[in-house]
Design an enzyme around this catalytic site. Structure first.
Site, mmCIF file in Angstrom:
data_model
loop_
_atom_site.group_PDB
_atom_site.id
_atom_site.type_symbol
_atom_site.label_atom_id
_atom_site.label_comp_id
_atom_site.label_asym_id
_atom_site.label_seq_id
_atom_site.Cartn_x
_atom_site.Cartn_y
_atom_site.Cartn_z
ATOM 1 C CD GLU A 1 1.866 12.200 -0.682
ATOM 2 O OE1 GLU A 1 1.894 10.982 -0.807
ATOM 3 O OE2 GLU A 1 1.555 12.762 0.379
ATOM 4 C CB THR B 1 11.036 7.551 6.535
ATOM 5 O OG1 THR B 1 11.454 6.256 6.069
ATOM 6 C CG2 THR B 1 9.816 7.414 7.423
ATOM 7 C CD GLU C 1 15.612 6.514 7.909
ATOM 8 O OE1 GLU C 1 14.448 6.935 7.716
ATOM 9 O OE2 GLU C 1 16.444 7.122 8.600
ATOM 10 C CB SER D 1 -2.269 16.372 7.392
ATOM 11 O OG SER D 1 -1.008 15.836 7.676
ATOM 12 C CB SER E 1 -0.164 6.667 8.814
ATOM 13 O OG SER E 1 0.527 7.132 7.693
HETATM 14 C C1 LIG Z 1 3.943 16.048 9.211
HETATM 15 C C2 LIG Z 1 3.344 14.716 8.895
HETATM 16 C C3 LIG Z 1 2.128 14.649 8.260
HETATM 17 C C4 LIG Z 1 1.547 13.412 7.972
HETATM 18 N N1 LIG Z 1 0.316 13.379 7.373
HETATM 19 C C5 LIG Z 1 -0.267 12.171 7.136
HETATM 20 C C6 LIG Z 1 -1.585 12.102 6.580
HETATM 21 O O1 LIG Z 1 -2.223 13.133 6.310
HETATM 22 N N2 LIG Z 1 -2.139 10.893 6.400
HETATM 23 C C7 LIG Z 1 -1.476 9.729 6.688
HETATM 24 O O2 LIG Z 1 -2.023 8.657 6.454
HETATM 25 N N3 LIG Z 1 -0.243 9.752 7.231
HETATM 26 C C8 LIG Z 1 0.379 10.945 7.465
HETATM 27 N N4 LIG Z 1 1.626 10.989 8.029
HETATM 28 C C9 LIG Z 1 2.267 9.738 8.433
HETATM 29 C C10 LIG Z 1 3.441 9.337 7.557
HETATM 30 O O3 LIG Z 1 3.010 8.825 6.340
HETATM 31 C C11 LIG Z 1 4.257 8.313 8.373
HETATM 32 O O4 LIG Z 1 4.789 8.999 9.494
HETATM 33 C C12 LIG Z 1 5.372 7.701 7.584
HETATM 34 O O5 LIG Z 1 4.881 6.882 6.563
HETATM 35 C C13 LIG Z 1 6.302 6.868 8.486
HETATM 36 O O6 LIG Z 1 5.580 5.924 9.221
HETATM 37 P P1 LIG Z 1 5.708 5.819 10.801
HETATM 38 O O7 LIG Z 1 5.565 7.188 11.386
HETATM 39 O O8 LIG Z 1 4.768 4.762 11.249
HETATM 40 O O9 LIG Z 1 7.200 5.359 11.069
HETATM 41 P P2 LIG Z 1 7.771 3.871 10.954
HETATM 42 O O10 LIG Z 1 7.369 3.274 9.649
HETATM 43 O O11 LIG Z 1 7.420 3.133 12.201
HETATM 44 O O12 LIG Z 1 9.316 4.156 10.918
HETATM 45 C C14 LIG Z 1 10.088 4.442 12.104
HETATM 46 C C15 LIG Z 1 11.547 4.529 11.681
HETATM 47 O O13 LIG Z 1 11.990 3.252 11.153
HETATM 48 C C16 LIG Z 1 12.489 3.407 9.841
HETATM 49 N N5 LIG Z 1 12.083 2.278 9.000
HETATM 50 C C17 LIG Z 1 10.849 1.718 8.918
HETATM 51 N N6 LIG Z 1 10.847 0.714 8.021
HETATM 52 C C18 LIG Z 1 12.114 0.647 7.526
HETATM 53 C C19 LIG Z 1 12.755 -0.172 6.538
HETATM 54 N N7 LIG Z 1 12.054 -1.109 5.889
HETATM 55 N N8 LIG Z 1 14.047 0.074 6.272
HETATM 56 C C20 LIG Z 1 14.742 1.029 6.913
HETATM 57 N N9 LIG Z 1 14.193 1.852 7.862
HETATM 58 C C21 LIG Z 1 12.905 1.650 8.153
HETATM 59 C C22 LIG Z 1 11.829 4.679 9.309
HETATM 60 O O14 LIG Z 1 12.570 5.263 8.259
HETATM 61 C C23 LIG Z 1 11.786 5.564 10.571
HETATM 62 O O15 LIG Z 1 13.026 6.173 10.758
HETATM 63 C C24 LIG Z 1 2.218 12.207 8.325
HETATM 64 C C25 LIG Z 1 3.458 12.287 8.977
HETATM 65 C C26 LIG Z 1 4.009 13.513 9.265
HETATM 66 C C27 LIG Z 1 5.347 13.547 9.970
#
Ligand SMILES: Cc1cc2nc3c(=O)[nH]c(=O)nc-3n(C[C@H](O)[C@H](O)[C@H](O)COP(=O)(O)OP(=O)(O)OC[C@H]3O[C@@H](n4cnc5c(N)ncnc54)[C@H](O)[C@@H]3O)c2cc1C
Length: 391
Positions: free
Chosen positions: A247, A373, A375, A164, A132
């Protein structure tokens, strides 16, 4: 599915149970690792446990024997995970064992397999996953971190976020863009990064439960030898999707939630009277108990499919979606039933379950984001499971 073990599987289950009984002392049983992800790999005793597992080839039993696994069947892997979860066994280095190792088995060069798989099995090499970025989470393929070929190396520049365990990691599996002109899925490559390499810096992020579990990671002209590319050039997306396929089985957290719910029921009993009375509490707990059983059944469904050689797709999304939202519901139930005491965190003598309910309430917010997520899971279920149109 048939819930009864075959004779061979029953013998294996007994072997795992007896081993745990003999080798895993009560003080090493970590009740919250699977649900809260706390402490995993930080307790030095986890390594003792890893060494004991190694005597049976059970550090990564799902891996083929030639790479140090036990080469057991899909159903036996499930049984192994189920029994370890019931015993609350620690799972040190689980990202490396469960996700990154299997990806290296599939995509790694002989040299990478030799170096990295043995490092994972011995517990000497701790891994993190750099996928990410600030602008690329759900839409991971839009990632912007660049890798540019230069002589025998690639030079990496960019930033990862929510990584993480990066603060403890020796290596990272990184995705970076190698062809900015190609369609977004086709210009990405995967790399193994030495976290001590010059130009890598890790900045801690504290989550809303005041815990340090993830980080920002910056790359400033980091040189990575070409031999550390994982899989083929520009094919990193397919390497990454191998990882994601591993996963989503879910049995460990399903069982952990079931156990935690029993503990919450016991620990909050003294407070029920002041929070809607015993009948209301019983109804809420009964709902959650049924839901944990449903969650376990979803996991069985995925395991059954895998045992038949099928690849779970929307079924794995259902398991992830249901389990992560259930964890949040259980945390809310715990807080509600414990009333004001539920808000007390670790350290307070008045906190039920030593503050674990409050801790769970805050950490579980991230569970419907991590690993895809809710969604996104719902979209997968709608399109691939129900056949609904894309628009
Ligand atoms: C506890 C934790 C540990 C993590 N560990 C890692 C890790 O080790 N390595 C790593 O690479 N990542 C990690 N992540 C990141 C994780 O993979 C991302 O948070 C996740 O993929 C969501 O991306 P974002 O946070 O950029 O949210 P966004 O993608 O920006 O989403 C924001 C909101 O918009 C909604 N949304 C986005 N696109 C759409 C769509 N097409 N349709 C409908 N709704 C949509 C989402 O559901 C969310 O509610 C971790 C996250 C958490 C919370």
């Amino acid at each position: 599915m048939d819930f009864r073990d075959t004779a061979e599987d029953a013998t294996f289950r007994q072997e795992v149970r007896s081993f745990i009984e003999r080798e895993l002392p009560a003080e090493m049983r970590a009740p919250d690792d699977a649900v809260l992800g706390v402490g995993v790999g930080e307790d030095p005793r986890d390594m003792e446990w890893l060494k004991k597992l190694a005597t049976k080839g059970w550090v990564a039993p799902s891996w083929p024997k030639e790479y140090g696994g036990a080469g057991i069947s899909m159903m036996q892997q499930f049984i192994y995970n189920e029994e370890l979860a019931r015993a609350r066994a620690p799972r040190p280095n689980y990202l490396a064992i469960g996700l990154i190792g299997p990806t290296i088995v599939v995509h790694g060069s002989d040299e990478q397999k030799k170096e990295y798989l043995s490092g994972i099995l011995s517990g000497d090499m701790y891994w993190c996953q750099g996928f990410s970025e600030p602008g690329s989470g759900s839409d991971l393929a839009s990632l912007q971190t660049r890798a540019v070929a230069d002589g025998d190396d690639f030079v990496i520049n960019g930033q990862k976020i929510w990584t993480s365990g990066a603060h403890r990691a020796d290596r990272m599996m990184l995705l970076a863009r190698t062809d900015p002109d190609a369609p977004k899925h086709k210009g990405i490559s995967a790399f193994v990064i030495d976290m001590k390499a010059p130009g890598v810096s890790v900045r801690p992020l504290t989550n809303m439960a005041d815990m340090h579990s993830f980080n920002e990671v910056f790359f400033d002209n980091v040189r990575v030898p070409k031999k550390d590319m994982l899989g083929e050039l520009h094919r990193g997306w397919y390497v990454a999707t191998t990882t994601l396929d591993f996963e989503r089985s879910g049995i460990i957290s399903a069982i952990s939630l079931q156990q935690l719910l029993s503990e919450i029921a016991e620990a909050t009993r003294p407070f029920w009277g002041s929070n809607g009375g015993s009948a209301a509490a019983r109804h809420e707990l009964a709902d959650r108990a049924i839901e944990t059983q449903v969650s376990v059944m979803f996991s069985y469904r995925v395991a059954t499919m895998q045992a038949k050689g099928l690849i779970p797709n929307q079924e794995a999304s259902i398991t992830k979606l249901y389990g992560s939202e259930l964890a949040q519901r259980i945390a809310r139930t715990g807080i509600r039933l414990a009333g004001l005491h539920g808000q007390l965190g670790p350290g307070s003598p008045y906190a039920p379950l030593m503050g674990r309910i409050e801790r769970m309430y805050r950490t579980q917010v991230g569970s419907t984001l991590a690993g895809g997520t809710s969604e996104i899971q719902r979209t997968i279920i709608a399109q691939r499971g129900l056949g609904l149109p894309r628009e």
